[in-house]
Design an enzyme around this catalytic site. Structure first.
Site, mmCIF file in Angstrom:
data_model
loop_
_atom_site.group_PDB
_atom_site.id
_atom_site.type_symbol
_atom_site.label_atom_id
_atom_site.label_comp_id
_atom_site.label_asym_id
_atom_site.label_seq_id
_atom_site.Cartn_x
_atom_site.Cartn_y
_atom_site.Cartn_z
ATOM 1 N N ARG A 30 0.825 -1.217 0.000
ATOM 2 C CA ARG A 30 0.000 0.000 0.000
ATOM 3 C C ARG A 30 0.860 1.268 0.000
ATOM 4 O O ARG A 30 0.613 2.171 -0.814
ATOM 5 C CB ARG A 30 -0.959 -0.025 1.195
ATOM 6 C CG ARG A 30 -2.071 -1.048 1.058
ATOM 7 C CD ARG A 30 -2.919 -1.122 2.316
ATOM 8 N NE ARG A 30 -2.128 -1.543 3.466
ATOM 9 C CZ ARG A 30 -2.562 -1.506 4.723
ATOM 10 N NH1 ARG A 30 -3.770 -1.054 4.999
ATOM 11 N NH2 ARG A 30 -1.789 -1.924 5.711
ATOM 12 N N ASN A 48 -6.405 -2.748 1.590
ATOM 13 C CA ASN A 48 -6.357 -4.197 1.751
ATOM 14 C C ASN A 48 -7.771 -4.729 1.903
ATOM 15 O O ASN A 48 -8.617 -4.094 2.556
ATOM 16 C CB ASN A 48 -5.584 -4.588 3.017
ATOM 17 C CG ASN A 48 -4.085 -4.568 2.833
ATOM 18 O OD1 ASN A 48 -3.582 -4.480 1.728
ATOM 19 N ND2 ASN A 48 -3.367 -4.651 3.939
#
Length: 758
Positions: A30, A48
């Site tokens: 990320r 996520n």
């Protein structure tokens, strides 16, 4: 602005949804996507969820972003697929990391990774707030699997949940320019876990010859000074590990080079993020007689956790002794699983260790050190655990979810999800209550973190295996898979072999489909159809399981089968058991038989004077292998008839000529390689296959495995060894699930009766 130009600019803005699957949680994916989007001037979000990582990206160069995601991913990421969907642009000024979503899990957590170079620098930098902190980590390193309770991978679902981040760590966590941006285990001395004892005290105890139990990433190690013979002897005595080899931990690759002759492949393994134990050849002049008695190689690993690096920094040895080295072995009473719990350590290690060093971060799932070696220029597993689990094996096609409960020795468990097979970490022998409890723990953790509810259970055919009882207790349809078939099926699955495969399954023992003991098998496999195409000539198995612990029994049995039992009293005139067994054979005793190559190894090693008893599994065979210098074949040392391979001429030669040491080892290994290659070539010709799978515990013998690969390739066969799972019983569970899926998908009866077809 002209209307036409405005329309052209608007048209150049695109929005894509990228669904990224693989090992993409807990590896800095990320923050990587965040920084990349900001650098490219793109907007959108990343998050996520149960399926992996979801990215929506908008701007003028979304294709460039998608390509960079694929080619520049973080070092610990493993991308299986990226699905791309074109969306209607929505506008926006920012790229954000959004809160994780739940849902059915289709992603996976990463494996634990050794401390990275940057964190090691922080560890030793007095200006860093992580200076001397034994739990430093970032998105490129540190614990993953062993702290994760469930997915998605967020701090609240790990054993870091009890440690709220301090202001400085929270700032790092939120800073996209930090290496710790969204690193879930991030912590520092102000807010994170703490050791129970100072590192300086631990180092002082080790330097004074004491034994230390140290809690690490996946469990406790027992440590002592590898150059202190008294300490090593005491550790062996207290742990009841009298001859089985220990591993040695050193600070870095430079220290390893001062102990061993390393190949480029071995160095790469040692320095990898997985940081396994690697079996290597010691340098001339280096003595490891107490660490690896009578063996030609030692297991070396590099320090991989921050506490290890701090410990080596604190250890000082005389210049004449070289860099410090520690014996590092799993902390457990003999034959029991690795200890990972603080209270368990205090209760069960108190009589072994002089100092028990704990910390207050729980180990959610324990994992031993992985052990590897290099065979034929490529890595091969001896034990697959920390650093590699839970990386999956790609089976090449979707199928039903199956759980395999493995074998009773070197147990592992395997669960399939879609096209992936997830082989668990090493569990060990299922011969005590603690091991059974650990196996249940592994099954529960695997199914939980994968969000899988298996539809079928696969297991061995042995009627007395505890692993079979485990499968039967799962309330699922059970698919029994013959032991040696599972060995071959594991290799076929890993290499995605299609069509007929000829397999050699060579090990110590497995329950055969005819109720006898197998262990030197030629199997033909094609999907769900298989047959036994040949075997070694059976040898008597006097004493049953005792024969595996007392190789002299197999030596007498082999001499009996070779027609030279008269030589037994001459070879071992003072052994009362030999005289008694010889008499029993003379009086007509007919024990059950075995085709096991492992037992043939035991008998030959005993005849060659290697040893009459063994203190750990495979000891005499390993010591026999250690003597090999240049393998050579004995002319007429074997014969092949009707699919049966007979090495009794070789046994007669060893006994009649009184061969021992290097000469016996060279002759035995060279003849084995030639005989097995001829046997396999003949079988492959009969079944029209050019693919030959080699597996079973005997394929851990590097001389035999490499020699057999080379001999088969010289005949233009495609020969395969296990590379992603151990060749020994640690790979059985993978073969069980792979074969069971073929059975289920071909609607075979789920019983032992219809598993074999011509």
């Amino acid at each position: 602005m002209a209307p036409a130009l405005t329309r052209q600019i608007e048209k150049s803005v695109r929005r894509l949804r990228l669904r990224v699957r693989g090992t993409v949680q807990g590896v800095g994916f990320r923050p990587f996507a965040y920084r990349l989007a900001r650098e490219m001037g793109l907007t959108g979000f990343v998050l996520n969820d149960g399926a992996g990582v979801l990215v929506e990206i908008e701007g003028s160069d979304v294709n460039g972003f998608a390509e960079a995601i694929r080619t520049q991913a973080p070092p610990l990421a493993r991308i299986d697929s990226i699905d791309v969907v074109e969306l209607v642009p929505t506008g926006g000024e920012l790229f954000e990391i959004l809160k994780s979503l739940g849902g059915a899990t289709a992603t996976r957590i990463g494996a634990d990774a050794a401390t990275c170079d940057e964190c090691r620098r922080d560890l030793r930098d007095p200006a860093s707030r992580f200076f001397g902190y034994p739990f430093v980590n970032c998105t490129h390193c540190g614990p993953r699997l062993t702290i994760t309770r469930t997915l998605p991978y967020d701090r609240a679902k790990t054993s870091m949940a009890p440690f709220p981040m301090c202001r400085a760590c929270a700032a790092d966590y939120a800073d996209p320019e930090s290496r710790r941006f969204h690193a879930e285990p991030v912590a520092c001395p102000d807010c994170g876990p703490k050791l129970s004892h100072p590192v300086a005290e631990v180092a002082a105890r080790l330097a004074s010859g004491k034994i230390v139990a140290l809690k690490g990433i996946g469990g406790f190690h027992l440590l002592c000074d590898a150059r202190n013979n008294a300490a090593i002897g005491l550790l062996r005595l207290r742990k009841s590990r009298h001859q089985k080899p220990f591993a040695v931990m050193v600070r870095d690759i430079e220290a390893a080079r001062r102990l061993a002759r390393l190949t480029a492949t071995e160095e790469a393994l040692l320095m990898s993020a997985a940081a396994p134990i690697v079996l290597v050849e010691p340098l001339a002049g280096q003595s490891f007689d107490l660490i690896a008695p009578n063996l030609a190689r030692i297991g070396i690993m590099l320090a991989y956790a921050p506490v290890h690096h701090l410990l080596f920094d604190a250890l000082v040895t005389p210049a004449s002794h070289g860099p410090p080295a520690l014996v590092a072995t799993s902390a457990n009473p003999s034959e029991e699983p690795l200890i990972a719990d603080n209270a368990d350590a205090e209760r069960r290690l108190g009589e072994i260790a002089d100092l028990i060093v704990t910390h207050d971060r729980d180990i959610a799932i324990r994992a031993d050190d992985s052990i590897m070696q290099v065979i034929d220029g490529a890595p091969a597993f001896i034990r697959r655990a920390r650093g590699f689990v839970p990386e999956p094996v790609d089976l090449g096609a979707d199928g039903p979810s199956v759980i395999g409960t493995g074998a009773d020795l070197k147990n592992t468990v395997c669960v399939t999800r879609g096209r992936e097979a997830f082989l668990s970490q090493h569990v060990g022998g299922l011969d005590n209550a603690e091991a059974i409890r650990f196996q249940r723990e592994v099954i529960s953790h695997l199914c939980s973190t994968l969000d899988v509810k298996p539809e079928y259970a696969a297991c061995d055919c042995h009627p007395d295996f505890r692993s079979v009882r485990m499968a039967e207790g799962l309330s699922l349809p059970v698919v029994p898979v013959q032991h040696h078939l599972a060995h071959v099926a594991a290799v076929a699955a890993e290499h995605r072999l299609r069509g007929p495969v000829l397999g050699l399954a060579l090990d110590g023992h497995g329950f055969g489909s005819d109720g006898t003991g197998w262990g030197g098998e030629m199997l033909a496999l094609d999907g769900h159809c298989w047959l036994r195409a040949g075997s070694l000539v059976p040898l008597p198995l006097p004493g049953g399981d005792r024969a595996a612990r007392e190789p002299w029994r197999m030596a007498v049995a082999a001499l009996r089968a070779a027609g030279r039992i008269d030589l037994a009293p001459r070879l071992w005139p003072d052994h009362p058991g030999v005289a008694q067994l010889t008499t029993m054979f003379d009086r007509g005793m007919r024990p059950s038989g075995t085709t096991s190559l492992g037992r043939l190894f035991d008998g030959a090693a005993a005849i060659a004077g290697i040893g009459l008893t063994q203190r750990y599994e495979g000891q005499t065979a390993m010591e026999f292998e250690a003597l090999v210098h240049t393998p050579r074949c004995l002319p007429d040392g074997y014969s092949i008839s009707n699919g049966k391979l007979d090495f009794l001429p070789l046994i007669r030669c060893l006994a009649e000529q009184g061969l021992g040491g290097i000469e016996a080892a060279d002759l035995f290994h060279g003849t084995l390689i030639a005989g097995l290659a001829d046997w396999a070539a003949g079988g492959a010709a009969r079944f029209g296959s050019r693919q030959i799978a080699l597996s079973g515990g005997c394929m851990m013998n590097r001389v035999l495995a490499a020699g057999l690969l080379q001999a088969l390739r010289a005949r233009d066969f495609e020969a395969y060894l296990p590379r992603l799972a151990p060749a020994n019983d640690g790979g059985i569970a993978l073969g069980q699930v792979a074969y069971a899926r073929h059975v289920v998908m071909n609607e075979n009866a789920i019983s032992g009766e219809n598993l074999t077809c011509a």
